[in-house]
Design a protein around this motif. Structure first.
Motif, PDB file in Angstrom:
ATOM      1  N   ARG A  85       0.838  -1.194   0.000  1.00 25.37           N
ATOM      2  CA  ARG A  85       0.000   0.000   0.000  1.00 25.37           C
ATOM      3  C   ARG A  85       0.874   1.246   0.000  1.00 25.37           C
ATOM      4  O   ARG A  85       1.989   1.245   0.497  1.00 25.37           O
ATOM      5  N   GLU A  86       0.308   2.299  -0.564  1.00 22.30           N
ATOM      6  CA  GLU A  86       0.855   3.649  -0.464  1.00 22.30           C
ATOM      7  C   GLU A  86      -0.279   4.552  -0.017  1.00 22.30           C
ATOM      8  O   GLU A  86      -1.445   4.240  -0.246  1.00 22.30           O
ATOM      9  N   LEU A  87       0.082   5.655   0.571  1.00 17.75           N
ATOM     10  CA  LEU A  87      -0.880   6.697   0.919  1.00 17.75           C
ATOM     11  C   LEU A  87      -0.478   7.933   0.134  1.00 17.75           C
ATOM     12  O   LEU A  87       0.710   8.224  -0.009  1.00 17.75           O
ATOM     13  N   VAL A  88      -1.470   8.637  -0.405  1.00 10.25           N
ATOM     14  CA  VAL A  88      -1.208   9.900  -1.085  1.00 10.25           C
ATOM     15  C   VAL A  88      -2.184  10.946  -0.560  1.00 10.25           C
ATOM     16  O   VAL A  88      -3.337  10.639  -0.246  1.00 10.25           O
ATOM     17  N   LEU A  89      -1.685  12.163  -0.415  1.00  6.58           N
ATOM     18  CA  LEU A  89      -2.526  13.338  -0.172  1.00  6.58           C
ATOM     19  C   LEU A  89      -2.337  14.241  -1.383  1.00  6.58           C
ATOM     20  O   LEU A  89      -1.197  14.541  -1.766  1.00  6.58           O
ATOM     21  N   ILE A  90      -3.449  14.640  -1.992  1.00  4.26           N
ATOM     22  CA  ILE A  90      -3.401  15.473  -3.192  1.00  4.26           C
ATOM     23  C   ILE A  90      -4.271  16.705  -2.966  1.00  4.26           C
ATOM     24  O   ILE A  90      -5.471  16.581  -2.716  1.00  4.26           O
ATOM     25  N   LYS A  91      -3.645  17.879  -3.064  1.00  2.00           N
ATOM     26  CA  LYS A  91      -4.421  19.127  -3.022  1.00  2.00           C
ATOM     27  C   LYS A  91      -4.671  19.530  -4.468  1.00  2.00           C
ATOM     28  O   LYS A  91      -3.726  19.718  -5.241  1.00  2.00           O
ATOM     29  N   ILE A 122      -8.489  18.628  -0.532  1.00  3.84           N
ATOM     30  CA  ILE A 122      -7.393  17.700  -0.266  1.00  3.84           C
ATOM     31  C   ILE A 122      -7.994  16.305  -0.234  1.00  3.84           C
ATOM     32  O   ILE A 122      -8.938  16.040   0.508  1.00  3.84           O
ATOM     33  N   ILE A 123      -7.425  15.443  -1.066  1.00  6.69           N
ATOM     34  CA  ILE A 123      -7.905  14.070  -1.204  1.00  6.69           C
ATOM     35  C   ILE A 123      -6.889  13.133  -0.593  1.00  6.69           C
ATOM     36  O   ILE A 123      -5.678  13.312  -0.775  1.00  6.69           O
ATOM     37  N   GLU A 124      -7.391  12.126   0.124  1.00  6.29           N
ATOM     38  CA  GLU A 124      -6.546  11.062   0.679  1.00  6.29           C
ATOM     39  C   GLU A 124      -6.926   9.773  -0.032  1.00  6.29           C
ATOM     40  O   GLU A 124      -8.111   9.479  -0.185  1.00  6.29           O
ATOM     41  N   ALA A 125      -5.929   9.020  -0.476  1.00  7.84           N
ATOM     42  CA  ALA A 125      -6.197   7.723  -1.099  1.00  7.84           C
ATOM     43  C   ALA A 125      -5.111   6.745  -0.692  1.00  7.84           C
ATOM     44  O   ALA A 125      -3.959   7.130  -0.498  1.00  7.84           O
ATOM     45  N   THR A 126      -5.502   5.484  -0.546  1.00  7.80           N
ATOM     46  CA  THR A 126      -4.535   4.427  -0.290  1.00  7.80           C
ATOM     47  C   THR A 126      -4.747   3.328  -1.319  1.00  7.80           C
ATOM     48  O   THR A 126      -5.853   3.139  -1.824  1.00  7.80           O
ATOM     49  N   GLY A 127      -3.676   2.615  -1.609  1.00  8.24           N
ATOM     50  CA  GLY A 127      -3.772   1.504  -2.545  1.00  8.24           C
ATOM     51  C   GLY A 127      -2.401   1.119  -3.031  1.00  8.24           C
ATOM     52  O   GLY A 127      -1.389   1.635  -2.555  1.00  8.24           O
ATOM     53  N   ASP A 128      -2.372   0.212  -3.996  1.00 11.57           N
ATOM     54  CA  ASP A 128      -1.078  -0.165  -4.564  1.00 11.57           C
ATOM     55  C   ASP A 128      -0.593   0.972  -5.467  1.00 11.57           C
ATOM     56  O   ASP A 128      -1.317   1.928  -5.743  1.00 11.57           O
ATOM     57  N   GLY A 130      -0.100   1.254  -8.602  1.00  7.77           N
ATOM     58  CA  GLY A 130      -0.902   1.491  -9.801  1.00  7.77           C
ATOM     59  C   GLY A 130      -2.132   2.336  -9.530  1.00  7.77           C
ATOM     60  O   GLY A 130      -2.460   3.242 -10.303  1.00  7.77           O
ATOM     61  N   LYS A 131      -2.813   2.036  -8.432  1.00 10.58           N
ATOM     62  CA  LYS A 131      -4.010   2.807  -8.075  1.00 10.58           C
ATOM     63  C   LYS A 131      -3.643   4.255  -7.752  1.00 10.58           C
ATOM     64  O   LYS A 131      -4.332   5.187  -8.181  1.00 10.58           O
ATOM     65  N   ILE A 132      -2.558   4.449  -7.020  1.00  8.82           N
ATOM     66  CA  ILE A 132      -2.149   5.805  -6.650  1.00  8.82           C
ATOM     67  C   ILE A 132      -1.741   6.582  -7.904  1.00  8.82           C
ATOM     68  O   ILE A 132      -2.098   7.754  -8.059  1.00  8.82           O
ATOM     69  N   ASP A 133      -1.015   5.936  -8.818  1.00  5.99           N
ATOM     70  CA  ASP A 133      -0.664   6.591 -10.091  1.00  5.99           C
ATOM     71  C   ASP A 133      -1.923   6.974 -10.865  1.00  5.99           C
ATOM     72  O   ASP A 133      -1.999   8.053 -11.461  1.00  5.99           O
ATOM     73  N   ALA A 134      -2.933   6.099 -10.843  1.00  5.79           N
ATOM     74  CA  ALA A 134      -4.163   6.336 -11.611  1.00  5.79           C
ATOM     75  C   ALA A 134      -4.977   7.498 -11.047  1.00  5.79           C
ATOM     76  O   ALA A 134      -5.483   8.326 -11.808  1.00  5.79           O
ATOM     77  N   ILE A 135      -5.121   7.585  -9.726  1.00  5.47           N
ATOM     78  CA  ILE A 135      -5.897   8.707  -9.167  1.00  5.47           C
ATOM     79  C   ILE A 135      -5.154  10.019  -9.406  1.00  5.47           C
ATOM     80  O   ILE A 135      -5.767  11.041  -9.723  1.00  5.47           O
ATOM     81  N   LYS A 152       6.004   2.983  -0.717  1.00  3.23           N
ATOM     82  CA  LYS A 152       5.353   1.692  -0.542  1.00  3.23           C
ATOM     83  C   LYS A 152       5.684   1.082   0.815  1.00  3.23           C
ATOM     84  O   LYS A 152       6.820   1.106   1.249  1.00  3.23           O
ATOM     85  N   VAL A 153       4.666   0.534   1.473  1.00  9.73           N
ATOM     86  CA  VAL A 153       4.873  -0.374   2.595  1.00  9.73           C
ATOM     87  C   VAL A 153       4.363  -1.720   2.123  1.00  9.73           C
ATOM     88  O   VAL A 153       3.394  -1.809   1.377  1.00  9.73           O
ATOM     89  N   SER A 154       5.055  -2.784   2.533  1.00  9.79           N
ATOM     90  CA  SER A 154       4.745  -4.093   1.991  1.00  9.79           C
ATOM     91  C   SER A 154       4.910  -5.161   3.053  1.00  9.79           C
ATOM     92  O   SER A 154       5.768  -5.062   3.913  1.00  9.79           O
ATOM     93  N   MET A 155       4.070  -6.178   2.970  1.00 12.43           N
ATOM     94  CA  MET A 155       4.111  -7.277   3.921  1.00 12.43           C
ATOM     95  C   MET A 155       3.853  -8.579   3.173  1.00 12.43           C
ATOM     96  O   MET A 155       2.981  -8.639   2.306  1.00 12.43           O
ATOM     97  N   LEU A 156       4.628  -9.613   3.496  1.00 16.78           N
ATOM     98  CA  LEU A 156       4.414 -10.921   2.880  1.00 16.78           C
ATOM     99  C   LEU A 156       3.059 -11.462   3.276  1.00 16.78           C
ATOM    100  O   LEU A 156       2.613 -11.301   4.413  1.00 16.78           O
ATOM    101  N   ARG A 157       2.392 -12.125   2.338  1.00 16.69           N
ATOM    102  CA  ARG A 157       1.115 -12.768   2.640  1.00 16.69           C
ATOM    103  C   ARG A 157       1.361 -14.052   3.436  1.00 16.69           C
ATOM    104  O   ARG A 157       2.416 -14.642   3.367  1.00 16.69           O
TER     105      ARG A 157
END
Length: 160
Positions: A85-91, A122-128, A130-135, A152-157
């Motif tokens: 996941r990544e977190l983005v804040l976009i103004k 200001i928009i907050e979004a989380t996701g992989d 690709g999703k963050i690039d798309a928004i 990116k933060v990542s954790m093994l399944r």
């Protein structure tokens, strides 16, 4: 050249992040993304480092990281099943006419509006990634005033 994701478990001591960053800088490797935080054990931190390079570069980086006294374990999780996941804040510029369209885009990406100004949102979004690039790409035509991403933060399944 491929992006590799390294999960590096380190002792939670002052200066560890600086030593890791210096290690990359001295060898001329660019860190694409770096996220650091405490783990379930307050004495231990986990770094998720995304670095671009071939297998030789990654092997060198890994060997150098192992030499740091505070390094506990290094995992190259590039090809492993993970949750990231990544977190983005976009103004974004948002006059009265644009707001409803921006709100629709935010809803499609399951984002949230966390601040409303007279001429901006200001928009907050989380996701992989690709999703963050798309928004980000979807909001760019309205005029992005400011943007910050966590990396990116990542954790093994599974139970490993």
């Amino acid at each position: 050249m491929m992006k590799h994701t390294l999960s590096v478990v380190v002792e939670n001591h002052p200066g560890v992040l600086a030593r890791v960053a210096t290690l990359f800088r001295r060898r001329g490797y660019n860190i694409d993304s770096l996220a650091v935080g405490r783990t379930e054990n307050p004495a231990v931190s986990r770094m998720t480092i995304v670095v671009e390079g071939d297998d030789v570069v990654i092997e060198q980086v890994t060997k150098q990281l192992h030499k740091l006294v505070e390094t506990i374990k290094i995992y190259d999780i590039t090809d492993q099943p993970t949750v990231d996941r990544e977190l983005v804040l976009i103004k974004v510029k948002a006059d009265a006419q644009a707001r409803s369209e921006i709100i629709q885009i935010v809803d499609v990406f399951r984002g949230r509006i966390v601040d409303i100004g007279p001429n901006s949102l200001i928009i907050e979004a989380t996701g992989d990634t690709g999703k963050i690039d798309a928004i980000e790409a979807s909001l760019r035509p309205f005029g992005i005033l400011e943007l910050v991403r966590t990396g990116k933060v990542s954790m093994l399944r599974g139970a490993r």
